[in-house]
Design a protein around this motif. Structure first.
Motif, PDB file in Angstrom:
ATOM      1  N   ASN A   1      47.176  60.811  22.685  1.00 10.13           N
ATOM      2  CA  ASN A   1      46.932  59.857  21.614  1.00 10.13           C
ATOM      3  C   ASN A   1      45.484  59.395  21.579  1.00 10.13           C
ATOM      4  OD1 ASN A   1      49.663  59.787  20.870  1.00 10.13           O
ATOM      5  ND2 ASN A   1      50.121  58.132  22.296  1.00 10.13           N
ATOM      6  N   SER A   2      45.025  59.027  20.386  1.00  7.13           N
ATOM      7  CA  SER A   2      43.793  58.249  20.284  1.00  7.13           C
ATOM      8  C   SER A   2      44.095  56.839  20.786  1.00  7.13           C
ATOM      9  CB  SER A   2      43.329  58.185  18.830  1.00  7.13           C
ATOM     10  OG  SER A   2      44.253  57.413  18.063  1.00  7.13           O
ATOM     11  N   ILE A   3      43.074  56.030  20.991  1.00  6.58           N
ATOM     12  CA  ILE A   3      43.298  54.651  21.431  1.00  6.58           C
ATOM     13  C   ILE A   3      44.119  53.899  20.392  1.00  6.58           C
ATOM     14  CG2 ILE A   3      42.153  52.451  21.927  1.00  6.58           C
ATOM     15  CD1 ILE A   3      39.940  54.033  23.293  1.00  6.58           C
ATOM     16  N   GLY A   4      43.826  54.129  19.114  1.00  8.04           N
ATOM     17  CA  GLY A   4      44.598  53.477  18.070  1.00  8.04           C
ATOM     18  C   GLY A   4      46.061  53.869  18.110  1.00  8.04           C
ATOM     19  N   GLU A   5      46.321  55.156  18.304  1.00  9.09           N
ATOM     20  CA  GLU A   5      47.700  55.622  18.394  1.00  9.09           C
ATOM     21  C   GLU A   5      48.391  55.074  19.632  1.00  9.09           C
ATOM     22  OE1 GLU A   5      47.235  59.977  16.174  1.00  9.09           O
ATOM     23  OE2 GLU A   5      46.779  59.769  18.312  1.00  9.09           O
ATOM     24  N   ALA A   6      47.644  54.992  20.738  1.00  9.03           N
ATOM     25  CA  ALA A   6      48.237  54.463  21.969  1.00  9.03           C
ATOM     26  C   ALA A   6      48.650  53.009  21.796  1.00  9.03           C
ATOM     27  CB  ALA A   6      47.240  54.595  23.119  1.00  9.03           C
ATOM     28  N   LEU A   7      47.796  52.192  21.163  1.00  9.23           N
ATOM     29  CA  LEU A   7      48.114  50.782  20.993  1.00  9.23           C
ATOM     30  C   LEU A   7      49.195  50.554  19.951  1.00  9.23           C
ATOM     31  CD1 LEU A   7      44.535  49.232  21.206  1.00  9.23           C
ATOM     32  CD2 LEU A   7      46.318  49.228  22.963  1.00  9.23           C
ATOM     33  N   ALA A   8      49.361  51.520  19.024  1.00  3.97           N
ATOM     34  CA  ALA A   8      50.413  51.411  18.000  1.00  3.97           C
ATOM     35  C   ALA A   8      51.734  52.015  18.456  1.00  3.97           C
ATOM     36  CB  ALA A   8      49.951  52.106  16.719  1.00  3.97           C
ATOM     37  N   ASP A   9      51.743  52.655  19.613  1.00  2.00           N
ATOM     38  CA  ASP A   9      52.950  53.300  20.112  1.00  2.00           C
ATOM     39  C   ASP A   9      54.070  52.264  20.264  1.00  2.00           C
ATOM     40  OD1 ASP A   9      54.787  54.218  22.477  1.00  2.00           O
ATOM     41  OD2 ASP A   9      53.726  56.029  21.856  1.00  2.00           O
TER      42      ASP A   9
END
Length: 412
Positions: free
Chosen positions: A333-341
């Motif tokens: 994941n990108s950082i954005g995707e990781a935090l939105a997981d």
């Protein structure tokens, strides 16, 4: 009836923070998250170096950049800021007074620098024998490099981490690579936190303070973990392996038909399950691949076979099948995707805080989940000198003293 806030483990512990940038502030933020009252000492006019390390900067309520760098915000919540000029005798006297009112002092000045201000460990412990002093430097208080400045990037290189990070030397893009975040700083901050808590326990039992000598270089060597042990046992220095693991196969990134995934097989049973999902049950019975030790020895034969079969199916199809079979795997994941997981959302990975310049500050939460003494988010990362008057009053300074010091530029 209004519910009382939960107690915190370090409520009542006071910390004088003379550190800046990352290792020290990361340590003191962790202590502050656990309830300690952290007084951040900063230089008037400029403050912690990281206040200027942008962009990006915090945006105000109108969406305009403020002067608060995102870097600073990430390591300084739950602290109060006192802007005081240590080059002035009055400023030194203020900090010496505060040192007598706290439990812990954290600093990352160059070796010997604090002696110029009468704030060296020997002087302070003579006056306050119960004080815990944590000094964080690049190379420690002793040794031939003690007087060198220490920076995370250089320490990653000197401490061996960059020799095992990055693509293999014989492949395109091979060569030394630093880690994407300042891990030597961050690990030193965490080790410093542990050492401080141990020293406080000793102080509470005996009344005796002590000096903690933390070095980025020492921490980086300790962080080598299994790779350092590999070298000491074999006499052979591990090299760069890209996204592969030195001691486990298959444990790396693979390309599916529409993207990349991580396959992290940790034992022979998991490998057998993977082989079933891949439609290749015979691999698990092949003597070359039946055990992890043999898979490591025959990595060059096995990995191309895995690459061929994995690229035949879409990433999400693989992930669903592997997760159902409890074979460790993951997306990248990108950082954005990781935090939105969904998992990050469920665990409260992002916390909102009201900042003096905007009501909408968001920060990455502490990972510490304590059932009886949970982390609390009491103070947004402070503006430079935001709490100067408040802290000086608490220290017993008079309004007249505060006014004079401000007029003379000793405080801000």
């Amino acid at each position: 009836m209004q519910q009382q806030p939960s107690p915190q483990a370090l409520t009542g512990v006071r910390v004088l923070d003379l550190s800046r940038v990352l290792a020290g502030p990361w340590c003191t933020q962790t202590l502050a998250d656990l309830g300690a009252d952290v007084i951040k000492i900063e230089r008037p006019g400029s403050g912690d170096d990281t206040r200027a390390w942008g962009p990006p900067y915090l945006k105000d309520a109108d969406g305009q950049d403020t002067s608060e760098a995102a870097y600073f915000l990430g390591a300084n919540r739950n602290k109060r800021s006192l802007a005081v000029d240590l080059s002035r005798a009055e400023g030194q006297a203020i900090v010496r007074r505060l040192a007598g009112q706290v439990d812990v002092l954290v600093e990352n000045f160059k070796v010997g620098d604090l002696a110029r201000y009468g704030l060296d460990a020997q002087t302070l412990l003579a006056e306050h024998p119960g004080l815990v002093i944590c000094s964080i430097t690049g190379f420690g208080q002793t040794g031939p490099y003690a007087e060198r400045a220490g920076y995370d990037y250089a320490v990653q290189g000197m401490g061996g981490l960059m020799s095992v990070t990055g693509e293999r030397d014989d492949l395109p893009g091979g060569g030394p690579q630093k880690v994407g975040v300042a891990v030597a700083d961050l690990f030193t901050g965490m080790y410093a936190t542990v050492a401080i808590l141990a020293a406080l326990r000793h102080r509470d039992a005996t009344g005796q303070g002590q000096v903690i000598d933390m070095a980025l270089f020492d921490t980086q060597l300790a962080m080598l973990a299994n790779l350092g042990s590999n070298y000491l046992c074999s006499g052979k220095a591990p090299g760069r392996m890209g996204n592969a693991h030195q001691n486990i196969v298959p444990y790396q990134v693979f390309e599916a038909s529409d993207g990349h995934l991580i396959l992290a097989v940790g034992n022979d049973r998991q490998f057998a399950k993977f082989c079933e999902i891949a439609g290749q049950p015979g691999w698990a019975a092949d003597p070359r691949f039946a055990t992890n030790a043999e898979r490591v020895r025959h990595r060059a034969a096995l990995v191309p076979m895995l690459e061929d079969v994995i690229r035949q199916r879409p990433r999400n199809e693989w992930l669903a099948a592997l997760e159902a079979a409890k074979v460790p795997c993951g997306s990248i994941n990108s950082i954005g995707e990781a935090l939105a997981d969904p998992q990050a959302q469920a665990r409260g990975a992002v916390v909102p805080m009201a900042h003096p310049l905007t009501p909408d500050l968001r920060l990455i939460a502490s990972p510490m989940k304590l059932s009886a003494t949970p982390v609390a988010y009491r103070h947004a990362p402070p503006l430079l000198g935001q709490h100067s008057d408040e802290l000086l009053r608490e220290a017993g300074c008079s309004e007249e003293e505060i006014t004079v010091w401000r007029q003379r530029g000793v405080i801000a």
